[in-house]
Design a protein around this motif. Sequence first.
Motif, PDB file in Angstrom:
ATOM      1  N   UNK A  37       0.832  -1.196   0.000  1.00 20.05           N
ATOM      2  CA  UNK A  37       0.000   0.000   0.000  1.00 20.05           C
ATOM      3  C   UNK A  37       0.871   1.252   0.000  1.00 20.05           C
ATOM      4  N   UNK A  38       0.345   2.291  -0.632  1.00 24.80           N
ATOM      5  CA  UNK A  38       1.046   3.573  -0.638  1.00 24.80           C
ATOM      6  C   UNK A  38       0.347   4.535   0.309  1.00 24.80           C
ATOM      7  N   UNK A  39       1.152   5.233   1.070  1.00 19.61           N
ATOM      8  CA  UNK A  39       0.599   6.171   2.047  1.00 19.61           C
ATOM      9  C   UNK A  39       1.228   7.548   1.848  1.00 19.61           C
ATOM     10  N   UNK A  40       0.375   8.552   1.849  1.00 23.62           N
ATOM     11  CA  UNK A  40       0.861   9.926   1.723  1.00 23.62           C
ATOM     12  C   UNK A  40       0.919  10.585   3.088  1.00 23.62           C
ATOM     13  N   UNK A  41       1.891  11.451   3.218  1.00 21.07           N
ATOM     14  CA  UNK A  41       2.032  12.175   4.484  1.00 21.07           C
ATOM     15  C   UNK A  41       2.521  13.591   4.202  1.00 21.07           C
ATOM     16  N   UNK A  42       2.387  14.433   5.204  1.00 18.80           N
ATOM     17  CA  UNK A  42       2.892  15.809   5.109  1.00 18.80           C
ATOM     18  C   UNK A  42       3.707  16.098   6.355  1.00 18.80           C
ATOM     19  N   UNK A  43       4.525  17.108   6.249  1.00 19.65           N
ATOM     20  CA  UNK A  43       5.314  17.517   7.407  1.00 19.65           C
ATOM     21  C   UNK A  43       4.367  17.957   8.524  1.00 19.65           C
ATOM     22  N   UNK A  44       4.698  17.605   9.750  1.00 17.60           N
ATOM     23  CA  UNK A  44       3.789  17.911  10.861  1.00 17.60           C
ATOM     24  C   UNK A  44       3.592  19.410  11.079  1.00 17.60           C
ATOM     25  N   UNK A  45       4.466  20.233  10.521  1.00 18.79           N
ATOM     26  CA  UNK A  45       4.303  21.680  10.646  1.00 18.79           C
ATOM     27  C   UNK A  45       3.380  22.259   9.568  1.00 18.79           C
TER      28      UNK A  45
END
Length: 300
Positions: A37-45
């Motif tokens: 599976x592919x998961x997208x994320x962003x910087x916590x800031x």
Amino acid sequence: MTLKQAAKKAGVAPSTVRHFIRAKVIAGNQIELPSGRKMRSVDEQSFAEIAILAKGCVTLDQAAKQLVLPKSRVRELIADGVLKPLVSRMHGNATAWLIPKQQVQALFFTGTEVMHSPPTINVRYILKYWHLREGEFIALVRALLGNQLKPVGKLNESVPLGNIQLDEQQTWQWLAEMRYADGASVSVDQAAKRLGLKQQVVYDLVRLRLLTTIQDHLPGRRVTQVSLDDFQATYVSLAEYAKSEKRAPRCLLQALQVKPVSGPMIDGSRQYFFRRSDLYGELSGNGASLIAPSSPNEME
């Protein structure tokens, strides 16, 4: 953090975060889990930036309500680049549109006070009843942004695009000029204004086939720019020539050796007209200069 976590913390829908990433408004990361599976994320800031971006935008529906315009017209503004949404259907088939509020506010106008009160008309009425052709709404908006057309109203009152009041006669004249410049035909009455002649005089010219007309998809006989240019290059009225020579028309008519091609004593029309080529020899012989044909703009 994941997109869902960032969206929840920013107070927006996860789809909004995805659209921001696709539009490259914020940076996103993508990792592949052992399961495939592919998961997208962003910087916590990034959640703070997401919240600010979302708060500073409106949807297509909201923009239409604020501008007092149909949504189809707002889409035209987007397609032409007058409005540049951060998120639109161009960014990964987004279901929502996010348009910066600042751009919407740029389509609010303050009025220009005038000494007299001309008959006015608002933009919504123009869109509903004037049957604008393709591209003319955008041209109207750009004319407002470029101060070619100025809203009538109070100086301290900011009015949305759909509700602004315009000088009806001035706006209609602007539209007619724009269409004419694009090669559209004009009515015989409009041709009379461009030539600086009375309507009946021009109807006589049409009847005598000195001024060529066409029949297009609009009602009545129509006059093209080419026809007007040809007429002005070929003919000159006695009144126009007399004015340039600073002489009385009747005295000049008696002094000229060339015969007019049309006039009261020839075919019953209201004014005398000469061929410029007929006058040329006489004018050259006595040292005078043949006056150049006036352009429609000069005549107006």
